[in-house]
Design a protein around this motif. Structure first.
Motif, PDB file in Angstrom:
ATOM      1  N   MET A  96       0.828  -1.208   0.000  1.00  0.00           N
ATOM      2  CA  MET A  96       0.000   0.000   0.000  1.00  0.00           C
ATOM      3  C   MET A  96       0.868   1.266   0.000  1.00  0.00           C
ATOM      4  N   PHE A  97       2.011   1.233   0.710  1.00  0.00           N
ATOM      5  CA  PHE A  97       2.930   2.370   0.601  1.00  0.00           C
ATOM      6  C   PHE A  97       3.541   2.431  -0.796  1.00  0.00           C
ATOM      7  N   PHE A  98       3.883   1.261  -1.343  1.00  0.00           N
ATOM      8  CA  PHE A  98       4.376   1.186  -2.731  1.00  0.00           C
ATOM      9  C   PHE A  98       3.357   1.820  -3.671  1.00  0.00           C
ATOM     10  N   GLN A 146       1.122   4.140  -3.105  1.00  0.00           N
ATOM     11  CA  GLN A 146       1.055   5.598  -3.003  1.00  0.00           C
ATOM     12  C   GLN A 146       2.345   6.287  -3.427  1.00  0.00           C
ATOM     13  N   ASN A 147       3.466   5.555  -3.368  1.00  0.00           N
ATOM     14  CA  ASN A 147       4.750   6.162  -3.725  1.00  0.00           C
ATOM     15  C   ASN A 147       5.134   5.914  -5.179  1.00  0.00           C
ATOM     16  N   SER A 148       4.722   4.785  -5.754  1.00  0.00           N
ATOM     17  CA  SER A 148       5.210   4.406  -7.091  1.00  0.00           C
ATOM     18  C   SER A 148       4.120   4.334  -8.154  1.00  0.00           C
ATOM     19  N   GLU A 153       0.423   5.523  -7.793  1.00  0.00           N
ATOM     20  CA  GLU A 153      -0.500   6.661  -7.877  1.00  0.00           C
ATOM     21  C   GLU A 153       0.180   7.871  -8.514  1.00  0.00           C
ATOM     22  N   PRO A 154       1.463   8.165  -8.168  1.00  0.00           N
ATOM     23  CA  PRO A 154       2.100   9.330  -8.811  1.00  0.00           C
ATOM     24  C   PRO A 154       2.482   9.104 -10.275  1.00  0.00           C
ATOM     25  N   GLU A 184      10.126  -1.060   2.033  1.00  0.00           N
ATOM     26  CA  GLU A 184       9.233   0.078   2.305  1.00  0.00           C
ATOM     27  C   GLU A 184       9.405   0.566   3.748  1.00  0.00           C
ATOM     28  N   PHE A 215       1.022   7.759   4.865  1.00  0.00           N
ATOM     29  CA  PHE A 215       0.734   7.708   3.427  1.00  0.00           C
ATOM     30  C   PHE A 215       0.966   9.082   2.786  1.00  0.00           C
ATOM     31  N   GLN A 241       4.642   9.477   2.102  1.00  0.00           N
ATOM     32  CA  GLN A 241       5.157   8.766   0.924  1.00  0.00           C
ATOM     33  C   GLN A 241       4.577   9.310  -0.379  1.00  0.00           C
ATOM     34  N   ASN A 242       3.413   9.947  -0.309  1.00  0.00           N
ATOM     35  CA  ASN A 242       2.780  10.443  -1.533  1.00  0.00           C
ATOM     36  C   ASN A 242       3.120  11.910  -1.811  1.00  0.00           C
ATOM     37  N   PRO A 267       8.317  12.237  -2.475  1.00  0.00           N
ATOM     38  CA  PRO A 267       8.539  12.530  -3.894  1.00  0.00           C
ATOM     39  C   PRO A 267       8.873  13.998  -4.186  1.00  0.00           C
TER      40      PRO A 267
END
Lengths: 209, 209
Positions: free
Chosen positions: A95-97, A99-101, A103-104, B66, B96, B99-100, B104
């Motif tokens: 879930m962190f992946f 939002q970090n990889s 969703e962006p 993560e 979250f 990370q979001n 980034p």
């Protein structure tokens, strides 16, 4: 009863509507169309200063933003939210992946290339970066699915719901899943879960009931 | 004993070293210098296909990537990880967000402008986006701190650790915190917690013992 502030065509919002539907939790739905600026009103900013959706009113005057945090809140105590120490960490890892990889990259591409009129011209300088990051994320998911049917705890969980939202829109965001057969089978596996609803088909249960 | 694969000057890795130190958990440290390509070896990719650090070996052959998922794993069952349903969701909400919205922007700016030689020229076209997103994130944190001393559960938790990592590097990433007095007081509050260690000062406890 929960009130969910949501935009129908947002992947992050779809996650929450899908989980609420699968859990059989009734909720009030307030449509916030970000493209029309519904999220820039003083009333909405008072509820969520970031202006983002989804936003869940968990109790009178108590607000929770961030789609994946909302998933943990609403699914807590159900099989969708693994509580074993390592299984919870596995679910959180993906879930962190997401939002970090994802969703962006895929999420941003979907938003600007599909939802925003003229978005492709506005964001042309970012498309290459989104493409590279999005395919890298899909590659890691494909590799995980070589030896796993789901992303955490050996079963369908909120980690799958979180990843499904933008992965199932990848086509619309300009990504070709032809080279990702395991992802395509996993998408079908998620879509065949009990009480699954599509992004377009998720209703406000109250309105539908 | 845990083995942590970590890069000394990575904010995401610092989070984990700080939490392990504050929790008094001994660990073996393996330095993976991403700038030297230590993360591109077949041996490391076999452990973590994304090639990212931090990576925690939680048991022989069992790997967890993560940073924020690792924080939940190592802090589970301690006061640093709130387990009350709403307090957990609050902590997750900010993690979250981190990370979001923060990693980034401020994290990327720190990496490319400070760590990578020539990075400023390579990434010139992205600096404006990082700046805008980073200040927006800082603004939301400043607003939250108007009425809160910490980010979740009314006390120091892993949500603060997660946010501290890149916020405390904001200066090095080209951000000016002069207009964010509450953030500066919160940074000092975090740095005054028992057993706090600086990013440069976090040792491998085994090596130090």
């Amino acid at each position: 009863m929960y009130t969910l502030y949501s935009m129908q065509r947002s992947g992050n919002c779809y996650k929450v509507r899908l989980a609420l539907t699968q859990l059989g939790i009734p909720y009030r739905l307030v449509e916030i169309d970000v493209l029309k600026g519904d999220n820039r009103t003083p009333e909405f900013r008072a509820k969520n200063p970031s202006g983002r959706v989804p936003l869940l009113e968990v109790a009178a005057g108590r607000w929770l933003p961030e789609s994946n945090a909302i998933l943990w809140y609403i699914a807590g105590g159900t099989p969708l939210a693994p509580e074993d120490r390592f299984e919870r960490a596995e679910a959180l890892r993906w879930m962190f992946f997401e939002q970090n990889s994802m969703e962006p990259s895929i999420g941003a591409a979907y938003f600007w290339l599909t939802l925003v009129r003229g978005g492709r011209d506005l964001k042309m300088h970012q498309i290459e970066g989104w493409t590279e990051a999005g395919y890298a994320a899909l590659g890691l998911m494909e590799e995980h699915l070589e030896t796993n049917r789901f992303f955490a705890a050996g079963r369908y969980t909120i980690a799958d719901i979180a990843l499904y939202a933008y992965t199932h829109m990848a086509d619309d965001a300009g990504f070709d899943l032809a080279g990702y057969p395991r992802i395509r089978r996993w998408l079908a596996r998620v879509a065949s879960q009990p009480r699954h609803v599509t992004m377009e088909g998720t209703p406000a249960l109250e309105a539908a009931g």
